[in-house]
Design a protein around this motif. Structure first.
Motif, PDB file in Angstrom:
ATOM      1  N   LEU A 202      32.816 -55.629  67.248  1.00 28.16           N
ATOM      2  CA  LEU A 202      33.673 -54.716  66.825  1.00 28.16           C
ATOM      3  C   LEU A 202      34.945 -55.305  66.038  1.00 28.16           C
ATOM      4  CD1 LEU A 202      34.207 -52.982  70.288  1.00 28.16           C
ATOM      5  CD2 LEU A 202      33.204 -52.042  68.414  1.00 28.16           C
ATOM      6  N   LYS A 203      35.208 -56.514  66.379  1.00 28.82           N
ATOM      7  CA  LYS A 203      36.242 -57.061  65.311  1.00 28.82           C
ATOM      8  C   LYS A 203      35.750 -57.092  64.371  1.00 28.82           C
ATOM      9  CE  LYS A 203      38.625 -59.426  69.418  1.00 28.82           C
ATOM     10  NZ  LYS A 203      39.775 -58.765  69.369  1.00 28.82           N
ATOM     11  N   THR A 204      34.433 -57.703  63.896  1.00 27.93           N
ATOM     12  CA  THR A 204      33.767 -57.904  62.756  1.00 27.93           C
ATOM     13  C   THR A 204      33.721 -56.556  61.642  1.00 27.93           C
ATOM     14  OG1 THR A 204      32.348 -59.738  63.377  1.00 27.93           O
ATOM     15  CG2 THR A 204      31.829 -58.675  61.613  1.00 27.93           C
ATOM     16  N   LYS A 205      33.435 -55.515  62.481  1.00 27.55           N
ATOM     17  CA  LYS A 205      33.605 -54.312  61.847  1.00 27.55           C
ATOM     18  C   LYS A 205      34.881 -53.833  61.512  1.00 27.55           C
ATOM     19  CE  LYS A 205      32.914 -49.322  63.227  1.00 27.55           C
ATOM     20  NZ  LYS A 205      34.409 -49.002  63.139  1.00 27.55           N
ATOM     21  N   ASP A 206      35.695 -54.050  62.224  1.00 33.94           N
ATOM     22  CA  ASP A 206      37.246 -53.858  61.814  1.00 33.94           C
ATOM     23  C   ASP A 206      37.578 -54.625  60.620  1.00 33.94           C
ATOM     24  OD1 ASP A 206      37.878 -52.121  63.913  1.00 33.94           O
ATOM     25  OD2 ASP A 206      38.494 -53.535  65.255  1.00 33.94           O
ATOM     26  N   LEU A 207      37.140 -55.833  60.559  1.00 34.89           N
ATOM     27  CA  LEU A 207      37.354 -57.093  59.539  1.00 34.89           C
ATOM     28  C   LEU A 207      36.929 -56.598  58.263  1.00 34.89           C
ATOM     29  CD1 LEU A 207      38.495 -59.917  58.922  1.00 34.89           C
ATOM     30  CD2 LEU A 207      36.297 -60.730  59.398  1.00 34.89           C
ATOM     31  N   GLN A 210      38.777 -53.242  57.100  1.00 35.34           N
ATOM     32  CA  GLN A 210      40.010 -53.484  56.577  1.00 35.34           C
ATOM     33  C   GLN A 210      40.229 -54.254  55.363  1.00 35.34           C
ATOM     34  OE1 GLN A 210      42.661 -54.378  59.774  1.00 35.34           O
ATOM     35  NE2 GLN A 210      41.698 -53.653  61.385  1.00 35.34           N
ATOM     36  N   GLN A 211      38.918 -54.768  54.912  1.00 35.66           N
ATOM     37  CA  GLN A 211      38.803 -55.605  53.795  1.00 35.66           C
ATOM     38  C   GLN A 211      40.026 -56.960  53.819  1.00 35.66           C
ATOM     39  OE1 GLN A 211      38.994 -52.654  50.525  1.00 35.66           O
ATOM     40  NE2 GLN A 211      36.824 -52.656  50.601  1.00 35.66           N
ATOM     41  N   ILE A 212      40.117 -57.571  55.097  1.00 39.44           N
ATOM     42  CA  ILE A 212      40.886 -58.457  54.946  1.00 39.44           C
ATOM     43  C   ILE A 212      40.507 -59.826  54.376  1.00 39.44           C
ATOM     44  CG2 ILE A 212      42.274 -60.123  56.841  1.00 39.44           C
ATOM     45  CD1 ILE A 212      42.025 -57.847  58.877  1.00 39.44           C
ATOM     46  N   ALA A 213      41.386 -60.581  53.712  1.00 41.60           N
ATOM     47  CA  ALA A 213      40.823 -61.650  52.912  1.00 41.60           C
ATOM     48  C   ALA A 213      40.596 -62.682  54.096  1.00 41.60           C
ATOM     49  CB  ALA A 213      42.151 -62.165  51.916  1.00 41.60           C
ATOM     50  N   VAL A 214      39.731 -63.402  53.856  1.00 41.05           N
ATOM     51  CA  VAL A 214      39.267 -64.597  54.698  1.00 41.05           C
ATOM     52  C   VAL A 214      39.142 -65.841  54.302  1.00 41.05           C
ATOM     53  CG1 VAL A 214      36.879 -65.339  56.384  1.00 41.05           C
ATOM     54  CG2 VAL A 214      37.425 -62.857  55.755  1.00 41.05           C
ATOM     55  N   ASP A 215      39.857 -66.963  55.048  1.00 40.60           N
ATOM     56  CA  ASP A 215      39.762 -68.094  54.674  1.00 40.60           C
ATOM     57  C   ASP A 215      38.549 -68.761  55.416  1.00 40.60           C
ATOM     58  OD1 ASP A 215      40.318 -71.031  54.809  1.00 40.60           O
ATOM     59  OD2 ASP A 215      42.566 -70.697  54.775  1.00 40.60           O
TER      60      ASP A 215
END
Length: 265
Positions: A202-207, A210-215
């Motif tokens: 679920l959190k991966t789907k939200d990620l 939301q197209q959040i930048a990932v470090d």
């Protein structure tokens, strides 16, 4: 969030996910007390993946046996102990999934506070002590049936409230039903696999949405540190469980709960 904070939070996740002291509480408290920034959705996915890998590696034989039991059951057209255990894990997961869909927004908005954590830490710490002190500790998982699995599953649903502890409340429920400490912990940890997997997806789907930048480097740190720490925590917890019981964790919860109340006063 800087690298030091990421390292500390990954260690906290690995140490507390499977101990009966609430990982969610310990991950919320640094921001509440120290003013640290929220760890962010991407890092949350990373540390959950790490703890999922740890418990799956530790209980790999159980997982293989449950899958194999399903194949044997199809061939022989009858239930076996391995398939039964797998089905009970699935059954006990349903209440947490249902409560999560119904109450997740309310919990996120209203219950993620130091006061709630202090109260639940104390209340469910006392329940853990009572179940360990007065439970029969006589039954193995072979005795577990549908009613017992549902009871433990309903208890797990309460772990959505920060400070409750998913492992703590499920072990409490199993001990209250009369199961041995090691068997209570085993079912609790097996039960964590679909819950952590579902939360991670679920959190991966939200990620993604939301197209959040990932470090990616920081995420890798989170996965590795939380996985290694969680695995070692499971190993030592299971080995020491019969010897030390639940009292050290109860005492820790009581100290933490009282300290939080004094800090809030």
């Amino acid at each position: 969030m800087d690298w030091f904070q990421a390292l500390v939070l990954a260690l906290i996740q690995g140490l507390t996910e499977f101990l009966p002291i609430s990982s969610s509480a310990h991950l919320i408290l640094p921001s509440q007390i120290l003013g640290w920034p929220d760890q962010g959705l991407a890092f949350d996915v990373a540390v959950h993946l790490g703890t999922l890998l740890a418990v799956m590696v530790y209980y790999r034989r159980d997982l293989v046996a449950m899958v194999g039991g399903a194949g044997v059951a199809v061939q022989q057209r009858q239930m076996n102990d391995d398939l039964k255990l797998g089905l009970l894990v699935v059954l006990a997961t349903i209440p947490a999934v249902a409560f999560g869909f119904l109450g997740d927004d309310f919990i996120e908005q209203e219950l993620r506070s130091a006061l709630v954590i202090a109260i639940t830490t104390l209340v469910f710490g006392a329940l853990l002590w009572a179940s360990d002190a007065f439970g029969k500790r006589a039954f193995s998982l072979a005795r577990l049936g549908i009613a017992g699995a549902i009871f433990i599953g309903l208890a797990q649903a309460l772990a959505l409230i920060p400070g409750t502890s998913r492992s703590g409340i499920t072990i409490t429920a199993a001990l209250a039903l009369g199961y041995r400490r090691e068997d209570a912990a085993r079912f609790s940890f097996l039960l964590s696999i679909p819950v952590i997997l579902g939360a991670g997806l679920l959190k991966t789907k939200d990620l993604i949405e939301q197209q959040i930048a990932v470090d990616w480097a920081m995420m890798a740190l989170g996965v590795v540190v939380s996985a290694v720490t969680a695995y070692l925590t499971i190993v030592f917890f299971i080995r020491l469980l019969e010897r030390i019981g639940m009292l050290p964790f109860v005492i820790y919860r009581l100290i933490l709960g009282v300290a939080l109340l004094f800090w809030l006063a």
